[in-house]
Write an enzyme that holds these catalytic residues in place. Structure first.
Site, PDB file in Angstrom:
ATOM      1  N   CYS A 193       6.897  18.633 -52.866  1.00  0.00           N
ATOM      2  CA  CYS A 193       6.766  19.279 -51.559  1.00  0.00           C
ATOM      3  C   CYS A 193       8.016  19.027 -50.717  1.00  0.00           C
ATOM      4  CB  CYS A 193       5.529  18.757 -50.828  1.00  0.00           C
ATOM      5  SG  CYS A 193       5.300  19.521 -49.202  1.00  0.00           S
ATOM      6  N   ARG A 244       0.354  31.286 -55.600  1.00  0.00           N
ATOM      7  CA  ARG A 244       0.118  32.308 -54.577  1.00  0.00           C
ATOM      8  C   ARG A 244      -0.563  33.558 -55.130  1.00  0.00           C
ATOM      9  NH1 ARG A 244       0.058  29.472 -49.985  1.00  0.00           N
ATOM     10  NH2 ARG A 244       1.184  27.597 -50.636  1.00  0.00           N
TER      11      ARG A 244
END
Length: 295
Positions: free
Chosen positions: A109, A252
């Site tokens: 991240c 996604r």
């Protein structure tokens, strides 16, 4: 159609404000066959070691898919974040008590807030620290059947060289060669992380994808399981990658279209079309689930 493959070779990626317990329940209703690993949102290890979230049922149920863990423990992965070996050890220990069987360390991240906590993608610059955290996670998991993994990028900032990535992987998994050591698998996002100048959303789109780098590492580290992640959004691309690595993670695409899981069930895992739940059936079951949650 490609020949059916072994279960759990595809994964729903961890996504902040997406893969909460309610979304993961929806994915299980769409795909009830146990084919896909389901990943939680990232949870900081000190939620267990300091805040003792495991003692707060309401907070715990808002972060962990307890229903799925009970029914499908082999297919649920809890992702934690930590730059502290003791905190990571305690988080794994408490998660195992909750019957979690797969725990991942986030080293990918790139968000500013995460960097300020010295965890996430910035940890790729300190591979020995990652190795120390992973070692403590494995110590806590030894003998329990719990599997440990690390999710990372192919590079950080200006350094996307194969040597950089190989040094990182060698520190994390290369030293775990003894028979009594718990193996660690790698989930490799095929983009570098830019820690300055790009938002997390931009980091998912702007850095160039380099799938071959992931395939190269899988060939180099033959005793390590590799899962590829990043921009994979068609059945054909999933099948293509499964011929070269152990697993494929999709993010996604499923966040935007969770029904993509039913396409994977049919065209990757060989589930007949008539067995796939209809949208109306899924909706009816999801409404009942919502009623039960708020009863």
């Amino acid at each position: 159609m490609a020949a059916a493959v072994q279960r759990l070779r595809t994964s729903v990626a961890p996504m902040v404000r997406v893969t909460h317990p309610y979304f993961l329940r929806l994915t299980r209703l769409i795909s009830p066959f146990g084919n896909h690993q389901l990943w939680t949102e990232m949870i900081h290890a000190n939620a267990f070691s300091r805040a003792q979230m495991h003692l707060d049922p309401a907070k715990l149920s808002s972060k962990l898919p307890l229903h799925e863990i009970e029914e499908f423990s082999a297919g649920v992965v809890v992702q934690i974040a930590s730059a502290s070996p003791p905190d990571a050890h305690e988080a794994v220990r408490q998660l195992i008590k909750l019957r979690v069987r797969n725990i991942n360390l986030n080293c990918g991240c790139p968000s500013r807030n995460v960097q300020m906590g010295s965890f996430g993608a910035i940890m790729m610059k300190t591979p020995q620290l990652v190795a120390d955290v992973v070692d403590q996670m494995c110590t806590a998991a030894r003998g329990t059947g719990c599997q440990i993994s690390v999710k990372c990028r192919i590079g950080v900032d200006e350094d996307e060289s194969p040597e950089f990535l190989q040094r990182f992987l060698s520190a994390v998994v290369g030293q775990r060669r003894h028979a009594d050591e718990l193996p660690v698998s790698i989930v490799l996002h095929a983009r570098r992380a830019w820690l300055q100048g790009l938002s997390p959303k931009q980091n998912r789109k702007i850095p160039e994808l380099n799938y071959e780098r992931v395939h190269e590492m899988a060939r180099r580290f033959t005793n390590t399981s590799f899962v590829i992640n990043g921009g994979i959004d068609t059945v054909d691309s999933v099948v293509e990658h499964l011929a070269k690595v152990d697993g494929v993670m999709i993010g996604r695409k499923i966040g935007d279209d969770p029904w993509f899981l039913s396409q994977l069930d049919q065209h990757v895992y060989g589930i007949p079309a008539h067995a796939v739940p209809s949208p109306s059936d899924v909706l009816a079951r999801y409404v009942r689930y919502g009623d039960e949650m708020h009863a």
